[in-house]
Design a protein around this motif. Structure first.
Motif, PDB file in Angstrom:
ATOM      1  N   TYR A 100       0.719  -1.495  -0.453  1.00 21.66           N
ATOM      2  CA  TYR A 100      -0.108  -0.427   0.203  1.00 21.66           C
ATOM      3  C   TYR A 100       0.825   1.258  -0.040  1.00 21.66           C
ATOM      4  O   TYR A 100       0.620   2.235  -0.634  1.00 21.66           O
ATOM      5  CB  TYR A 100      -0.868   0.041   1.310  1.00 21.66           C
ATOM      6  CG  TYR A 100      -1.686   0.726   1.412  1.00 21.66           C
ATOM      7  CD1 TYR A 100      -3.546   1.031   0.558  1.00 21.66           C
ATOM      8  CD2 TYR A 100      -1.621   2.372   1.646  1.00 21.66           C
ATOM      9  CE1 TYR A 100      -3.536   1.770   0.762  1.00 21.66           C
ATOM     10  CE2 TYR A 100      -2.194   3.359   1.742  1.00 21.66           C
ATOM     11  CZ  TYR A 100      -3.551   3.319   1.382  1.00 21.66           C
ATOM     12  OH  TYR A 100      -4.638   4.233   1.384  1.00 21.66           O
ATOM     13  N   LYS A 113     -16.032   5.254   8.424  1.00 20.08           N
ATOM     14  CA  LYS A 113     -15.124   6.738   7.744  1.00 20.08           C
ATOM     15  C   LYS A 113     -15.560   8.488   8.533  1.00 20.08           C
ATOM     16  O   LYS A 113     -15.390   8.542   9.777  1.00 20.08           O
ATOM     17  CB  LYS A 113     -16.544   7.001   6.971  1.00 20.08           C
ATOM     18  CG  LYS A 113     -17.775   7.185   7.933  1.00 20.08           C
ATOM     19  CD  LYS A 113     -19.690   7.151   7.257  1.00 20.08           C
ATOM     20  CE  LYS A 113     -20.815   7.230   7.489  1.00 20.08           C
ATOM     21  NZ  LYS A 113     -21.958   7.041   7.728  1.00 20.08           N
ATOM     22  N   THR A 151     -10.461  -9.544   2.436  1.00 20.26           N
ATOM     23  CA  THR A 151     -10.927  -8.376   2.324  1.00 20.26           C
ATOM     24  C   THR A 151     -11.057  -8.933   4.641  1.00 20.26           C
ATOM     25  O   THR A 151     -10.403  -9.867   5.254  1.00 20.26           O
ATOM     26  CB  THR A 151     -12.367  -8.482   2.355  1.00 20.26           C
ATOM     27  OG1 THR A 151     -12.796 -10.450   2.810  1.00 20.26           O
ATOM     28  CG2 THR A 151     -13.076  -9.291   0.485  1.00 20.26           C
ATOM     29  N   PHE A 208     -14.534  -4.469   4.071  1.00 22.56           N
ATOM     30  CA  PHE A 208     -13.827  -3.634   2.645  1.00 22.56           C
ATOM     31  C   PHE A 208     -12.986  -4.628   2.853  1.00 22.56           C
ATOM     32  O   PHE A 208     -12.376  -5.705   3.027  1.00 22.56           O
ATOM     33  CB  PHE A 208     -12.620  -2.654   3.993  1.00 22.56           C
ATOM     34  CG  PHE A 208     -13.750  -1.971   5.425  1.00 22.56           C
ATOM     35  CD1 PHE A 208     -14.553  -0.630   4.398  1.00 22.56           C
ATOM     36  CD2 PHE A 208     -13.862  -1.920   6.785  1.00 22.56           C
ATOM     37  CE1 PHE A 208     -15.717  -0.050   5.726  1.00 22.56           C
ATOM     38  CE2 PHE A 208     -14.383  -1.262   7.255  1.00 22.56           C
ATOM     39  CZ  PHE A 208     -15.150  -0.391   7.003  1.00 22.56           C
ATOM     40  N   THR A 209     -12.280  -3.821   1.508  1.00 26.54           N
ATOM     41  CA  THR A 209     -11.256  -5.063   0.843  1.00 26.54           C
ATOM     42  C   THR A 209      -9.886  -4.719   1.787  1.00 26.54           C
ATOM     43  O   THR A 209     -10.284  -3.660   2.446  1.00 26.54           O
ATOM     44  CB  THR A 209     -10.471  -4.240  -0.692  1.00 26.54           C
ATOM     45  OG1 THR A 209     -10.524  -2.926  -0.640  1.00 26.54           O
ATOM     46  CG2 THR A 209     -12.532  -4.841  -1.530  1.00 26.54           C
ATOM     47  N   GLU A 220      -7.060  -2.869   0.917  1.00 23.44           N
ATOM     48  CA  GLU A 220      -6.919  -0.968   1.054  1.00 23.44           C
ATOM     49  C   GLU A 220      -7.443  -0.462   1.289  1.00 23.44           C
ATOM     50  O   GLU A 220      -7.061   0.377   1.525  1.00 23.44           O
ATOM     51  CB  GLU A 220      -6.798  -1.160  -1.082  1.00 23.44           C
ATOM     52  CG  GLU A 220      -6.549  -0.051  -1.401  1.00 23.44           C
ATOM     53  CD  GLU A 220      -6.579   0.196  -3.050  1.00 23.44           C
ATOM     54  OE1 GLU A 220      -6.888   0.528  -3.565  1.00 23.44           O
ATOM     55  OE2 GLU A 220      -5.599  -0.653  -3.388  1.00 23.44           O
ATOM     56  N   GLN A 221      -8.880  -0.576   0.787  1.00 23.32           N
ATOM     57  CA  GLN A 221      -9.908   0.317   1.435  1.00 23.32           C
ATOM     58  C   GLN A 221      -9.709   0.517   3.487  1.00 23.32           C
ATOM     59  O   GLN A 221      -9.598   1.885   3.621  1.00 23.32           O
ATOM     60  CB  GLN A 221     -11.801  -0.670   1.322  1.00 23.32           C
ATOM     61  CG  GLN A 221     -12.068  -0.043   0.087  1.00 23.32           C
ATOM     62  CD  GLN A 221     -13.429  -1.078  -0.239  1.00 23.32           C
ATOM     63  OE1 GLN A 221     -13.861  -1.619   0.338  1.00 23.32           O
ATOM     64  NE2 GLN A 221     -14.077  -0.110  -0.957  1.00 23.32           N
ATOM     65  N   THR A 254      -6.794   2.837   4.256  1.00 23.95           N
ATOM     66  CA  THR A 254      -7.019   4.004   3.612  1.00 23.95           C
ATOM     67  C   THR A 254      -8.136   4.778   5.598  1.00 23.95           C
ATOM     68  O   THR A 254      -7.841   5.772   5.518  1.00 23.95           O
ATOM     69  CB  THR A 254      -7.834   3.849   2.221  1.00 23.95           C
ATOM     70  OG1 THR A 254      -7.122   3.217   1.313  1.00 23.95           O
ATOM     71  CG2 THR A 254      -8.649   5.534   1.830  1.00 23.95           C
ATOM     72  N   ARG A 255      -9.272   4.057   5.896  1.00 21.92           N
ATOM     73  CA  ARG A 255     -10.349   4.657   6.130  1.00 21.92           C
ATOM     74  C   ARG A 255      -9.513   4.493   7.841  1.00 21.92           C
ATOM     75  O   ARG A 255      -9.935   5.249   8.436  1.00 21.92           O
ATOM     76  CB  ARG A 255     -11.687   3.401   6.693  1.00 21.92           C
ATOM     77  CG  ARG A 255     -12.039   3.311   5.635  1.00 21.92           C
ATOM     78  CD  ARG A 255     -13.428   3.103   5.822  1.00 21.92           C
ATOM     79  NE  ARG A 255     -14.317   3.891   4.758  1.00 21.92           N
ATOM     80  CZ  ARG A 255     -15.962   3.227   4.804  1.00 21.92           C
ATOM     81  NH1 ARG A 255     -16.406   3.499   6.279  1.00 21.92           N
ATOM     82  NH2 ARG A 255     -16.860   3.827   3.398  1.00 21.92           N
TER      83      ARG A 255
END
Length: 379
Positions: free
Chosen positions: A24, A161, A270, A286-287, A289-290, A293-294
């Motif tokens: 990442y 989020k 995931t 989430f994946t 990557e997600q 990021t979060r």
């Protein structure tokens, strides 16, 4: 939806697995802030023996102790809890012996991303929460008072989020600026709180938001047509005695966007987390990557103060008469040598017998030889 797993997962395990964080970091290097990279890298090496450690021995308990280096990262669950526990105990001792209110200032979701990473704007919004409380108390009591308030910035919701809001602990009343006496204010009109919070929040955001047509339409719509009763201000608990404050403060200060307990599934691709709100429970997937990021979007800018003190709790010189301060003579008797620790069993202060650097050619000693003299191993 992926069902909860009986196997525990941690943020550290997920970032290390398949070199998820390294991949990442390489892919998004241009978009990452230096402090995001630094905080995550530090967390992954927290309590890692490869960084070196200190060796202690307690003769009273006949106990051998290894003390590794902690990371103090904002995304580390272990260090975050230790920091908060220590901070909360210290702060509560300095707070006034009066009842406090726990108030949360929120904003519509339309504004969250509009001010994301705009740290000057967020700083002014934090100050606006104190202005709202002070003016509301003055209008309610017909007295100009100076309350004490601690404001803690939060940027995440249950599902990780970006959701900017402020948890505040405010005194139930304040010092009357004319008489210099304490004035208890037990009633606050929360409808006035909401309206003032909307006014000052929109004024601040308008000042810093990018001047585009879409932003102007949004801000004017919020100001004149939507949320006519003001932005939501939640009163979590009122009349909190000082002895109970530590539990409330510690719960809302400096912890990662997700605890390891809420990570209920991970299959290499995931991540599934558990979200809870009162009697409602749901799962979000989430994946990887997600998920990363979060997680890292909530790391604040370097030197940005997430916790701020206002009024009687501010650190300016003219408040010394009202807020208890540590004095030199009260500190010296608690001073311990650098790197000393307390024995977990008896509480005795222990000084390190040896430091093992990460570069030591033969590595640290094995557990079974700890009863031997340490000088026999390093000589």
């Amino acid at each position: 939806m992926q069902q909860p797993s009986a196997i525990g997962h941690s943020v550290r395990d997920i970032l290390n697995d398949n070199k998820n964080w390294q991949n990442y970091k390489l892919y998004y290097k241009a978009e990452l802030r230096p402090e995001q990279i630094r905080e995550v890298d530090a967390m992954l090496l927290c309590n890692d023996s490869s960084k070196g450690y200190f060796y202690y021995y307690c003769p009273d308990c006949d106990r051998h102790i290894l003390a590794h280096f902690r990371c103090n990262s904002r995304v580390c669950n272990r260090c975050g809890k230790a920091y908060v526990d220590k901070w909360a105990k210290k702060v509560v001792k300095r707070m006034l012996d009066v009842n406090h209110n726990h108030i949360v200032f929120t904003m519509p979701s339309d504004l969250w991303l509009l001010i994301k990473d705009n740290w000057e704007c967020i700083k002014e919004l934090s100050a606006a929460t104190y202005r709202v409380v002070t003016e509301t108390m003055a209008q309610s009591s017909k007295h100009t008072v100076m309350p004490g308030m601690i404001s803690s910035l939060h940027t995440f919701g249950k599902d990780m989020k970006y959701n900017i809001h402020f948890h505040t602990i405010a005194t139930e009343g304040g010092m009357d600026k004319k008489t210099k006496l304490w004035k208890t204010i037990s009633y606050i009109p929360y409808n006035l709180l909401r309206i003032k919070w909307k006014l000052y929040a929109l004024d601040t955001i308008t000042k810093y938001a990018e001047r585009t047509i879409n932003n102007q339409i949004l801000l004017e719509s919020l100001r004149y047509h939507r949320y006519r009763n003001g932005f939501n201000v939640k009163v979590i608990k009122t009349k909190i005695p000082k002895k109970e404050l530590i539990r409330y403060i510690a719960r809302y200060v400096r912890h990662p966007a997700i605890s390891n307990r809420r990570i209920v599934g991970y299959d290499g691709k995931t991540v599934t987390i558990l979200c809870e709100a009162k009697e409602k429970r749901w799962y979000v997937r989430f994946t990887v990557e997600q998920f990363i990021t979060r997680l890292i979007q909530h790391i604040p800018a370097k030197n940005f103060k997430v916790i701020r003190y206002y009024g009687l709790y501010s650190r300016t010189e003219n408040k010394k008469a009202f807020v208890k301060r540590d004095k030199q003579e009260t500190i010296t008797k608690y001073v311990r040598p650098k790197h000393s620790i307390r024995c977990p069993s008896c509480g005795k202060i222990l000084e390190p017998l040896e430091y093992f650097p990460p570069s030591f050619p033969e590595g640290p000693p094995k557990k079974e030889i700890f009863r031997e003299k340490i000088i026999d191993w390093i000589s």
